[in-house]
Design a protein around this motif. Structure first.
Motif, PDB file in Angstrom:
ATOM      1  N   SER A   1       0.830  -1.205   0.000  1.00  0.00           N
ATOM      2  CA  SER A   1       0.000   0.000   0.000  1.00  0.00           C
ATOM      3  C   SER A   1       0.867   1.259   0.000  1.00  0.00           C
ATOM      4  CB  SER A   1      -0.967  -0.007   1.190  1.00  0.00           C
ATOM      5  OG  SER A   1      -0.306  -0.297   2.403  1.00  0.00           O
ATOM      6  N   LEU A   2       2.030   1.220   0.670  1.00  0.00           N
ATOM      7  CA  LEU A   2       2.956   2.349   0.618  1.00  0.00           C
ATOM      8  C   LEU A   2       3.494   2.545  -0.800  1.00  0.00           C
ATOM      9  CD1 LEU A   2       4.639   4.479   2.328  1.00  0.00           C
ATOM     10  CD2 LEU A   2       6.453   2.754   2.304  1.00  0.00           C
TER      11      LEU A   2
ATOM     12  N   LYS B   1      10.943   8.200   7.062  1.00  0.00           N
ATOM     13  CA  LYS B   1      11.397   8.799   5.806  1.00  0.00           C
ATOM     14  C   LYS B   1      10.474   8.410   4.653  1.00  0.00           C
ATOM     15  CE  LYS B   1      15.280   8.948   2.557  1.00  0.00           C
ATOM     16  NZ  LYS B   1      16.662   8.464   2.257  1.00  0.00           N
ATOM     17  N   ALA B   2      10.142   7.122   4.578  1.00  0.00           N
ATOM     18  CA  ALA B   2       9.281   6.646   3.491  1.00  0.00           C
ATOM     19  C   ALA B   2       7.853   7.155   3.652  1.00  0.00           C
ATOM     20  CB  ALA B   2       9.303   5.116   3.444  1.00  0.00           C
TER      21      ALA B   2
ATOM     22  N   ALA C   1       2.188  10.489   4.166  1.00  0.00           N
ATOM     23  CA  ALA C   1       1.349   9.807   5.156  1.00  0.00           C
ATOM     24  C   ALA C   1       1.914   9.892   6.575  1.00  0.00           C
ATOM     25  CB  ALA C   1       1.184   8.326   4.772  1.00  0.00           C
ATOM     26  N   GLY C   2       3.083  10.496   6.732  1.00  0.00           N
ATOM     27  CA  GLY C   2       3.771  10.485   8.023  1.00  0.00           C
ATOM     28  C   GLY C   2       2.969  11.108   9.149  1.00  0.00           C
TER      29      GLY C   2
ATOM     30  N   LEU D   1      -2.529   3.421   5.451  1.00  0.00           N
ATOM     31  CA  LEU D   1      -1.821   3.429   4.174  1.00  0.00           C
ATOM     32  C   LEU D   1      -2.746   3.108   2.999  1.00  0.00           C
ATOM     33  CD1 LEU D   1       1.571   1.774   5.183  1.00  0.00           C
ATOM     34  CD2 LEU D   1       1.117   4.177   4.662  1.00  0.00           C
ATOM     35  N   ILE D   2      -3.688   2.199   3.207  1.00  0.00           N
ATOM     36  CA  ILE D   2      -4.653   1.906   2.135  1.00  0.00           C
ATOM     37  C   ILE D   2      -5.503   3.141   1.863  1.00  0.00           C
ATOM     38  CG2 ILE D   2      -6.685   0.545   1.510  1.00  0.00           C
ATOM     39  CD1 ILE D   2      -5.419  -1.819   3.020  1.00  0.00           C
ATOM     40  N   ASP D   3      -5.986   3.774   2.928  1.00  0.00           N
ATOM     41  CA  ASP D   3      -6.771   5.003   2.758  1.00  0.00           C
ATOM     42  C   ASP D   3      -5.970   6.073   2.025  1.00  0.00           C
ATOM     43  OD1 ASP D   3      -9.216   4.309   3.850  1.00  0.00           O
ATOM     44  OD2 ASP D   3      -8.689   4.920   5.883  1.00  0.00           O
ATOM     45  N   HIS D   4      -4.698   6.194   2.390  1.00  0.00           N
ATOM     46  CA  HIS D   4      -3.857   7.232   1.783  1.00  0.00           C
ATOM     47  C   HIS D   4      -3.659   6.964   0.288  1.00  0.00           C
ATOM     48  CE1 HIS D   4      -0.981  10.524   1.830  1.00  0.00           C
ATOM     49  NE2 HIS D   4      -0.164   9.769   1.122  1.00  0.00           N
TER      50      HIS D   4
END
Length: 447
Positions: free
Chosen positions: A15-16, A58-59, A65-66, A112-115
């Motif tokens: 997802s990311l 970082k990622a 999304a952080g 992450l899926i939402d993002h």
């Protein structure tokens, strides 16, 4: 130029990666064999909380999304050791302000899926099980929950489908594909400590560890005041899951090994019997890519045991490095993939080795006097010579130093620590403020 990208696996790394590729303008379809985790509770009993550190942040920040993840995370500033006599000993992870962050796997996956789902060019397909790939086309065949099959032709395929990757299973049939799978001698079982009317029953800013030699219990905090606990035991032999086969044996074991934890888990027997006992596996393979068409990312290419808190962080770092290489190589995906696997493989092997090494440290060494002495010396070196001595744990967790480089430097540091630990009055020198002059006069830390 926009590519049509197929991602197999909508877990954390998948997802990311979907969010990154969507942000870069590619057309992304991500297929997941399980139901949508946002609509179905499918993680109970099989989740070790994630510990997000510098590489992960970082990622996450790279895709935007952080901040959302930080809202759901809790800082853990160090380890809190629980002795059999119910004593508590705290070991900071780094300097003041340095922490790793606890977050539930399911909660992070949902974020992450939402993002990724916000991008119009990213589409999720749940209940799609990958059956086969044609690497040369490339194309993938999926089985839908109703039994129908769907074939998808694409430009790029990323396998982010975990340690038992369907994408990798196809690549394993290639000539000269190296693969190893190793189960360690320990399994794990999830337990939990509930909140007390929304209040934490232990220090919320620590990773709690009950080190007991061949086995251990850990607990990580959750925003609702609870702790997700994980019991690590050999699957057979003494003090093993094999032996804990009755309510009496389970309760007796916890009374003997984890008495203070037992007081906080009144529903221990229910949790122990309901939640599965799951294995821990290490996966190594190479190559990770096929021409300019297929690539393995995250656990699909380098699954590790969870004892350094770096499995997710290493997978997320894969995504960061891919982003850098996309900027460097542009449309030359063949060169991109070749450089990705060549530079990343040594680091993946290094963190796999470190994770196994840290298991021994967590379950056994953290309570031993000589180990605690070395930790005091290490911390004194870090605080006194911050530009010249960064402990291996800090390099791994609080910098982006390549894992393989952290191993190399760590081996050199071990020699220094061994030498200093043999100095009879070393702790007195630290306490009396004479440590810096001693180190400099003996030329122990090189310029």
């Amino acid at each position: 130029m926009s590519k049509k990208v197929t991602i197999v696996g909508a877990g954390l790394v998948g997802s990311l990666l979907a969010a990154l590729l969507g942000k870069r303008g590619h057309s992304v379809d991500i297929f997941e064999r399980r139901p949508d985790i946002r609509k179905a509770d499918i993680s109970a009993g099989k989740s070790i909380n994630m510990a997000c550190s510098t590489r992960g942040w970082k990622a996450l920040d790279l895709v935007g999304a952080g901040d959302k993840v930080r809202e759901a995370a809790i800082a853990m500033n160090g380890r809190m050791m629980h002795g059999i006599n119910e004593s508590l000993t705290f070991q900071p992870y780094g300097k003041e302000g340095e922490a790793i962050y606890s977050i539930s796997r399911a909660g992070l996956n949902q974020i992450l899926i939402d993002h990724a789902d916000q991008f119009d060019n990213v589409n999720f397909h749940f209940n799609h099980k990958c059956l086969d790939l044609d690497l040369d086309t490339p194309s993938a065949t999926f089985e839908i929950s109703n039994g129908d099959h769907k074939e998808v032709t694409t430009d790029l395929i990323f396998g982010t489908d975990g340690a038992f990757s369907a994408v990798r299973s196809v690549m394993q049939k290639l000539k000269h594909f190296n693969f190893s799978q190793e189960y360690i001698s320990h399994d794990y079982k999830e337990l939990s400590i509930d909140s007390n009317d929304g209040q934490f029953q232990m220090d919320k800013h620590a990773l709690h560890i009950w080190p007991r030699g061949s086995h251990m219990l850990i607990a990580l905090p959750n925003p609702d005041g609870s702790f997700t606990c994980t019991l690590f035991l050999p699957y057979e032999g003494g003090n093993s899951f094999e032996q804990l086969n009755s309510e009496t044996e389970i309760r007796r074991f916890f009374e003997d090994k984890f008495p203070d934890a037992l007081k906080l888990i009144p529903n221990l027997i229910e949790l122990f019997n309901e939640n599965p006992t799951s294995p821990l596996v290490i996966v190594r393979c190479f190559p990770w890519t096929y021409e300019d068409k297929v690539a393995l990312i995250g656990d699909a290419s380098h699954a590790i045991v969870p004892f350094y808190g770096q499995g997710m962080n290493a997978g997320f770092e894969d995504v960061s490095i891919l982003d850098e290489l996309m900027t460097k190589h542009g449309e030359d995906w063949n060169s991109l993939f070749l450089e990705f696997q060549a530079t990343r493989k040594p680091d993946a092997d290094a963190i796999a080795d470190l994770a196994l090494k840290n298991f021994i440290e967590m379950r056994d060494l953290v309570g031993q006097e000589w180990f605690l002495k070395r930790k005091k010396i290490e911390r004194a070196l870090y605080e006194t010579f911050p530009g010249k001595f960064i402990p291996q744990y800090s390099m791994v967790s609080f910098t982006n130093t390549p894992y393989s480089e952290a191993v190399r430097i760590g081996n050199q540091q071990d020699l220094i620590l061994d030498r200093l630990a043999e100095t009879e009055n070393i702790l007195e020198l630290i306490e009396q403020g004479n440590f810096k002059s001693f180190i400099e006069s003996n030329n122990i830390i090189q310029n």
